[in-house]
Design a protein around this motif. Structure first.
Motif, PDB file in Angstrom:
ATOM      1  N   PHE A   1       1.813   5.572  -6.357  1.00 23.49           N
ATOM      2  CA  PHE A   1       0.388   5.410  -6.081  1.00 23.49           C
ATOM      3  C   PHE A   1      -0.325   4.743  -7.244  1.00 23.49           C
ATOM      4  CE2 PHE A   1      -4.007   7.022  -5.596  1.00 23.49           C
ATOM      5  CZ  PHE A   1      -4.281   6.415  -4.379  1.00 23.49           C
TER       6      PHE A   1
ATOM      7  N   TYR B   1       0.421   1.072  -7.224  1.00 19.94           N
ATOM      8  CA  TYR B   1      -0.308   0.371  -6.157  1.00 19.94           C
ATOM      9  C   TYR B   1      -1.789   0.215  -6.504  1.00 19.94           C
ATOM     10  CZ  TYR B   1      -3.290   0.718  -1.974  1.00 19.94           C
ATOM     11  OH  TYR B   1      -4.303   0.595  -1.063  1.00 19.94           O
ATOM     12  N   LEU B   2      -2.378   1.272  -7.018  1.00 22.90           N
ATOM     13  CA  LEU B   2      -3.828   1.253  -7.196  1.00 22.90           C
ATOM     14  C   LEU B   2      -4.269   0.588  -8.497  1.00 22.90           C
ATOM     15  CD1 LEU B   2      -6.104   2.222  -5.400  1.00 22.90           C
ATOM     16  CD2 LEU B   2      -6.194   4.341  -6.713  1.00 22.90           C
ATOM     17  N   PHE B   3      -3.462   0.730  -9.539  1.00 20.06           N
ATOM     18  CA  PHE B   3      -3.955   0.314 -10.860  1.00 20.06           C
ATOM     19  C   PHE B   3      -3.147  -0.764 -11.565  1.00 20.06           C
ATOM     20  CE2 PHE B   3      -5.369   4.799 -10.461  1.00 20.06           C
ATOM     21  CZ  PHE B   3      -6.730   4.544 -10.382  1.00 20.06           C
TER      22      PHE B   3
ATOM     23  N   ARG C   1       0.830  -1.201   0.000  1.00 22.43           N
ATOM     24  CA  ARG C   1       0.000   0.000   0.000  1.00 22.43           C
ATOM     25  C   ARG C   1       0.868   1.256   0.000  1.00 22.43           C
ATOM     26  NH1 ARG C   1      -2.719   3.421   3.974  1.00 22.43           N
ATOM     27  NH2 ARG C   1      -4.478   4.397   2.889  1.00 22.43           N
ATOM     28  N   PHE C   2       0.502   2.218  -0.854  1.00 21.15           N
ATOM     29  CA  PHE C   2       1.126   3.540  -0.834  1.00 21.15           C
ATOM     30  C   PHE C   2       0.069   4.562  -0.471  1.00 21.15           C
ATOM     31  CE2 PHE C   2       4.240   1.253  -3.303  1.00 21.15           C
ATOM     32  CZ  PHE C   2       5.441   1.803  -2.889  1.00 21.15           C
ATOM     33  N   GLY C   3       0.328   5.335   0.567  1.00 25.77           N
ATOM     34  CA  GLY C   3      -0.644   6.321   1.035  1.00 25.77           C
ATOM     35  C   GLY C   3      -0.114   7.721   0.815  1.00 25.77           C
ATOM     36  N   PRO C   4      -0.581   8.673   1.625  1.00 22.48           N
ATOM     37  CA  PRO C   4      -0.128  10.060   1.511  1.00 22.48           C
ATOM     38  C   PRO C   4       1.397  10.143   1.598  1.00 22.48           C
ATOM     39  CG  PRO C   4      -1.987   9.912   2.991  1.00 22.48           C
ATOM     40  CD  PRO C   4      -1.597   8.508   2.658  1.00 22.48           C
TER      41      PRO C   4
ATOM     42  N   PHE D   1       3.772 -11.228   3.808  1.00 21.94           N
ATOM     43  CA  PHE D   1       4.254 -10.335   2.737  1.00 21.94           C
ATOM     44  C   PHE D   1       4.758 -11.104   1.525  1.00 21.94           C
ATOM     45  CE2 PHE D   1       4.598  -7.843   6.618  1.00 21.94           C
ATOM     46  CZ  PHE D   1       3.850  -6.733   6.257  1.00 21.94           C
TER      47      PHE D   1
ATOM     48  N   SER E   1       3.346   9.444  -0.928  1.00 21.97           N
ATOM     49  CA  SER E   1       3.945   8.659  -2.018  1.00 21.97           C
ATOM     50  C   SER E   1       3.889   9.453  -3.323  1.00 21.97           C
ATOM     51  CB  SER E   1       3.212   7.324  -2.167  1.00 21.97           C
ATOM     52  OG  SER E   1       1.844   7.539  -2.423  1.00 21.97           O
ATOM     53  N   SER E   2       4.727   9.070  -4.253  1.00 20.73           N
ATOM     54  CA  SER E   2       4.744   9.763  -5.550  1.00 20.73           C
ATOM     55  C   SER E   2       3.558   9.306  -6.394  1.00 20.73           C
ATOM     56  CB  SER E   2       6.032   9.440  -6.295  1.00 20.73           C
ATOM     57  OG  SER E   2       6.015   8.087  -6.701  1.00 20.73           O
ATOM     58  N   ASP E   3       3.258  10.071  -7.439  1.00 19.15           N
ATOM     59  CA  ASP E   3       2.175   9.676  -8.335  1.00 19.15           C
ATOM     60  C   ASP E   3       2.430   8.302  -8.935  1.00 19.15           C
ATOM     61  OD1 ASP E   3       0.706  11.892  -7.862  1.00 19.15           O
ATOM     62  OD2 ASP E   3       1.097  12.883  -9.789  1.00 19.15           O
TER      63      ASP E   3
END
Lengths: 109, 1003
Positions: free
Chosen positions: A38, A41-43, A28-31, A86, A33-35
């Motif tokens: 993120f 991680y998300l896509f 997970r990358f949260g606040p 992990f 993190s670089s674009d």
């Protein structure tokens, strides 16, 4: 109609008892993190023809999330294991090495 | 003519005549007949019309591969289209209608397409109907739709019952012919649990027709001996009239059992879908004979050679008086011999092989049948029935021409193994050049979860056509499967079977070999869809070289028989046109089901009230009794409103709102999600889930919270109450309870698994009732108990204790803008509590209100509704909810996503209120147009309506919407075009239409 053995309750669960949860072992990358981080991680997801690691939930059973290592091509299941880790257990990685020499998936091999 | 003979017919019982109807005419057959055999016995050769050219069509086969004999079967509630006459068993009172013709089968106007066929080649529809563009919607499509389609859709509800059956076996054998039965016998003592299924009513398959003797034992006796032996084993389940429909991942298998299709009654389940898990599967599905491609090969009276002898041997039916045989292999000689024995004339056997056939051919010649080697059919005379053929040299169509009279042709182009079930789950095929067939590749069987094969094809299904080979392969394949399923192997050997000396078939894909274009465009490949040799050639020339593309362009193999007869012939034509070898072109994909199965069987018992479970609140019964109009909310049913006698829903809603705002209303809010989150880390956890801070909430207080996905979008909202030091009660939307519970579990189990938090879904444990309106407090005080005064229970506080005799938890929260209490009591006390509220509230004119009143009242207050103001692309900032997004928290789900450039763009569509200038109600979902056009040439938009209602409080239409830079444009008038072309101007306002200062709820 796959069958996975739930590592928590030990039941050989039919796919209708399960719900898929996409790729396993995402970090997970949260606040802060670089674009790029993120976005990754998300896509960005692996879409292999072969060895893959996935999340499944035994939703109409014990309700637990677990991980499965399987081959997307032959539907061979190399093993299921706890979602609270992990990386895949060494024993499963060893089994994959024996069946798919030279196998690699993200940072695992 | 085709007729019933005085002799033969091992399936029929001549002492039991059966009456049936075809196209309104009365016919008679015998018990044991199929609809097809009974029609042929009555000389009904013409049974339908083809799909595209409406050409006359006759029965081609005797089994499930039938492409032509499709019927509208039954009437009214038992009506079913597209049923194959060849697999429909005859029963008393059966009614059938042929399809695809108007006004009648004999005279069909659509046949005009036949004369236009020169102008209707493959891809015609794609090429013709594309220009001019607007014509498609208004002219072409309605016309094509009218003339297209097989059969008719049923007009009344199907009253039959269907069911599912779950079963688990070590070994499942599909196919009850000689291979399947021998496989079952081999496995019977292995200790395995075995199921064997046969799609037909009779066991034995082709053995009953093609092998009068199995090593001196009559074929029929041989089969019944094996059957009675198998019936002794308790571990062997046998099911006839059951088809293996599909093989899927990890040994999942669908069996389609037809229980009463062959009976006059409709009692008990009609079809049963077996959902089977098998450790190992044996496919003993046999083979299907291929037609030959010659000019005029679609005329009624032309049938597969195997079908001709099936009708003779099984049903005592001669398909003609003079039956010519056309073949490229030895097997068709069996038909000639059978026909000769029952007294039907065989004027000629046309064998395309110049060297002719083997032992069977010799036998035929001995019987005095004329055999022509190296010959082919170049022309068929007749339209609705074969009258004669012209034969010629196979190599040269104008050499040695001769016209021979016949009224039927039995053709055989060799056999194709039924590889469908082997292929469904990844089994690979290889091309056998000698036998001209695709057969299962032993080295590439479908694999299961252990990576090992789980499907084995045996016998003819594995490409073995000689009996001795079949028996050896069956034993071999069965042992492989038994071993893999963990069973014991015995060492019995098969008795050797002495086959006739058969000569190899010769693949001939077009006949005669030098057929010109005129002949090739009269040579059919796919009888149902009217695909001819010339169409496949055209597709190849136009660049549809992939077999999958050629299939879709020509519709070859797309008919209801899914190319069971046409595929191999078609791809052979494709490969020769492309100059590629057949294995390089390959086959199209075999997909389940093997033949169509009924939709009813797929649904099973999941119909009507059993379609899905309905969730009912503890007060549900009361609502129904009071005549509430219910609407589905997720799986709940909630009252939309409570109309009185003669009252419209709209008027009921207005009455409920007016009474609630002026005095007192009651809402059954039990469906509201109630998730209890507890544990030492619960506060930390909720801070991650909600955009605002929940850990700082004081015990006894409530706070409205928003939940976002990791992608930043709003997914749910609701009021959170802190119960004790480490326990919070999270209310979710009615439809969101299970989803949000899963969402919480997912993050707890897979990301923060070391946090000490426990979540329980208590939604159904409580009945929750909204007591709403200026007299709400008075009503609760009348019940007595807990102090609900303003000082004792302030706005956004909760309290628990006895309210009257009820164990209550009272939340002072408001979704209507009125003085409002939500009272939760244990579910078991819900109904009594509700009834008491109604009774005691009488003096205030208490009225129950439904979901629509709830929606209107919240919209009057400008409160958002998940699913109306949100649609998965809306962030809280769009809804001016920035106040509910913590700036102090380092992290929460959605925070990082909301920092992305597009999310912080100041030019987003944001929530506003909208008032029409004339007071009318805006259409929900309407878009507001802006100046200019987008890159697609469409009018630009600047926002849309998310909620729109008539407000009885304000006596005018009110709406909420997302408008570009909305809040900064208050007062501006924008336009909303309606579907009828008129435009409604509306003024941008605050979304809070009613009591903006919140004075009403704060008393």
């Amino acid at each position: 109609m796959l069958i996975f053995t739930c590592p928590y309750c030990g039941i050989e669960a039919d796919e209708t008892e399960l719900t898929p949860g996409g790729e396993a072992h995402l970090k997970r990358f949260g606040p802060g993190s670089s674009d790029e981080e993120f976005e990754g991680y998300l896509f960005n997801r692996e879409n292999p023809k072969g060895v893959h690691f996935e999340r499944w939930r035994h939703v109409y059973g014990c309700g637990k999330w677990f991980h499965a290592a399987r081959c997307t091509l032959t539907l061979e299941v190399f093993g299921t294991y706890s979602a609270q880790t992990f990386e895949p257990p060494e024993e499963i990685k060893e089994r994959i090495r024996a069946k798919r020499p030279g196998w690699k998936w993200r940072n695992f091999s | 003519m085709s007729k019933r003979l005085g002799v033969g017919g091992q399936f029929i019982d001549r002492s039991k005549p059966i009456k049936f109807q075809f196209n309104g005419r009365r016919f008679s057959g015998f018990k044991g007949d199929t609809l097809a055999s009974a029609l042929l016995a009555n000389d009904q050769v013409l049974i339908g019309r083809s799909f595209k050219y409406h050409r006359p069509r006759g029965i081609v086969s005797s089994g499930s591969e039938e492409p032509n004999a499709l019927m509208n079967l039954g009437e009214n509630e038992t009506f079913e289209p597209n049923q194959r006459a060849t697999t429909t068993e005859l029963f008393e009172g059966l009614t059938a209608f042929s399809q695809n013709h108007w006004p009648s089968l004999n005279f069909d106007i659509g046949v005009i397409n036949n004369y236009l066929s020169r102008f209707l080649p493959a891809g015609f529809y794609y090429k013709m109907f594309i220009h001019p563009r607007p014509f498609w919607k208004y002219i072409y499509e309605p016309f094509i739709r009218q003339s297209a389609g097989l059969g008719k859709a049923p007009s009344v509800k199907d009253t039959s019952d269907y069911e599912h059956f779950y079963a688990f076996y070590d070994l499942v054998i599909i196919g009850g012919g000689i291979s399947g039965l021998n496989a079952a016998l081999t496995a019977a003592e292995s200790g395995l649990k075995i199921l064997i299924m046969e799609q037909n009513s009779e066991w034995g398959g082709r053995c009953l027709v093609d092998f009068p003797f199995i090593n001196e034992e009559p074929g029929l006796k041989y089969i019944s001996r094996i059957l009675s032996e198998l019936r002794k084993y308790k571990n062997v389940t046998m099911r006839s009239r059951m088809m293996g429909a599909g093989v899927y991942d990890h040994g999942y298998l669908l069996g389609y059992e037809r229980l009463n299709d062959h009976l006059s009654t409709n009692e008990g389940p009609r079809h049963r879908l077996w959902r089977i898990r098998a450790k190992q599967i044996i496919t003993a599905t046999g083979a299907i004979e291929r037609p030959l491609s010659f000019p005029g090969n679609d005329i009624p009276g032309i049938m597969l050679a195997s079908a001709v002898r099936d009708y003779a041997t099984n049903f005592g039916v001669a398909v003609g008086d003079k039956v010519a045989i056309f073949t490229n292999n030895d097997d068709a000689y069996r038909t000639a011999i059978t026909l000769h024995e029952i007294g039907v004339t065989v004027p000629v056997i046309i064998d395309a092989r110049s060297s002719g056939g083997g032992e069977l051919a010799h036998h035929a010649k001995e019987l005095g049948i004329r055999v022509e080697n190296g010959k082919a059919i170049s022309k068929v005379f007749g339209q609705k029935r074969v009258k004669a053929v012209t034969i010629c040299d196979y190599e040269k169509s104008d050499a040695n021409k001769e016209k021979i009279e016949c009224d039927s042709i039995a053709m055989s182009g060799g056999w194709s193994p039924v590889v469908h079930l082997f292929s469904h789950c990844g089994g690979k095929l290889k091309w056998d050049e000698d036998l001209a067939m695709f057969r299962p590749d032993k080295a590439a069987k479908p694999t299961s979860s252990d990576g090992l094969p789980f499907v084995t094809a045996v016998g003819s299904a594995n490409g073995f056509l000689l009996m001795n080979e079949v028996l050896i392969d069956t034993l071999d394949g069965s042992r492989t499967a038994i071993r893999a399923a963990g069973g014991k192997i015995n060492n019995k050997k098969t008795k050797e079977f002495l086959d006739k000396n058969e000569k190899a078939p010769e693949a001939i894909w077009i006949s005669p070999k030098d057929a010109n274009i005129k002949k090739r465009s009269k040579t059919w490949l796919d009888f149902q869809n009217d695909v001819k040799v010339s169409d496949v050639e055209l597709a190849a020339r136009e660049g549809f070289e992939s077999v999958e593309h050629a299939k879709r362009y020509t519709t070859l193999g797309m008919a209801t028989d899914q190319g069971k007869l046409s595929n191999i012939n078609g791809l052979a034509i494709l490969s020769s046109t492309l100059g590629k070898e057949i294995p390089r072109v390959g086959t199209t994909t075999f997909r389940p089901p093997y033949t169509p199965i009924s939709l009813g069987s797929i649904g099973g018992s999941a119909r009507n009230e059993l379609f899905q479970p309905i969730r009912k609140t503890p007060i549900h019964e009361w609502h129904e009794k009071k005549g509430a109009y219910m609407e589905p909310v997720g799986q709940w049913r909630r009252p939309f409103c409570y109309p009185k006698e003669g009252e419209t829903h709209q008027k009921a809603v207005e009455r409920e709102i007016n009474q609630t705002r002026s005095s007192l209303g009651l809402l059954d809010a039990s469906t509201l999600g109630k998730l209890l989150v507890t544990g030492p880390d619960a506060g930390k956890f909720l801070d991650m889930l909600y955009t605002n801070m929940m850990s700082t909430l004081k015990v006894g207080k409530c706070r409205y919270g928003l939940m976002c996905s990791e992608n930043g979008f709003l997914i749910d909202d609701g009021v959170v109450a802190r119960i004790d030091e480490q326990t919070w009660l999270c209310h979710t939307t009615s439809g969101g309870a299970d989803r949000i519970h899963s969402h919480m579990e997912e993050w707890l189990q897979t990301e923060w698994w070391d946090w000490k938090v426990y979540v329980a879904n208590l939604t159904e444990q409580f009945a929750q009732i909204g007591v709403v309106g200026p007299n709400a407090r008075k009503l609760l005080e009348k019940i007595g108990g807990l102090d609900v005064s303003k000082d004792a229970l302030g706005f956004m506080e909760w309290k628990e204790g006895k309210l009257g005799k009820y164990d209550a938890r009272i939340f002072r929260i408001s979704f209507s803008g009125e003085l409002s209490f939500e009272v939760a009591v244990p579910a078991g006390q819900g109904m009594a509590f509700w009834k008491e509220l109604i009774e005691l509230g009488e003096e205030f004119g208490v009225m129950p209100y439904g979901t629509e009143a709830l929606h209107v009242m919240r919209a009057e207050k400008g409160f958002i509704m998940i699913g109306d103001e949100t649609d998965g692309t809306v962030i809280p900032q769009d809804l001016n909810l920035t106040w509910a997004i913590s700036k102090k928290k380092e992290d929460f789900l959605g925070k990082r996503a909301q920092e992305r450039a597009h999310m912080v763009d100041p030019n987003r569509w944001k929530l506003v209120g909208l008032e029409t200038l004339d007071g009318s109600v805006l259409p929900d979902g309407a878009y507001s147009t802006a100046q200019g056009f987008n890159s697609n040439g469409q009018r630009s938009t600047q926002g849309r309506i998310t909620s729109s209602y008539y407000s009885p409080t304000l006596k005018r239409g009110i709406a909420m919407g997302l408008i570009l830079n909305g809040p900064s444009r208050e007062g501006e008038i924008i336009e909303f075009p309606k579907i009828d072309g008129t435009i409604i101007p509306a003024k941008i306002t605050s979304p809070v239409f009613y009591d903006p200062d919140g004075e009403k709820q704060n008393v």
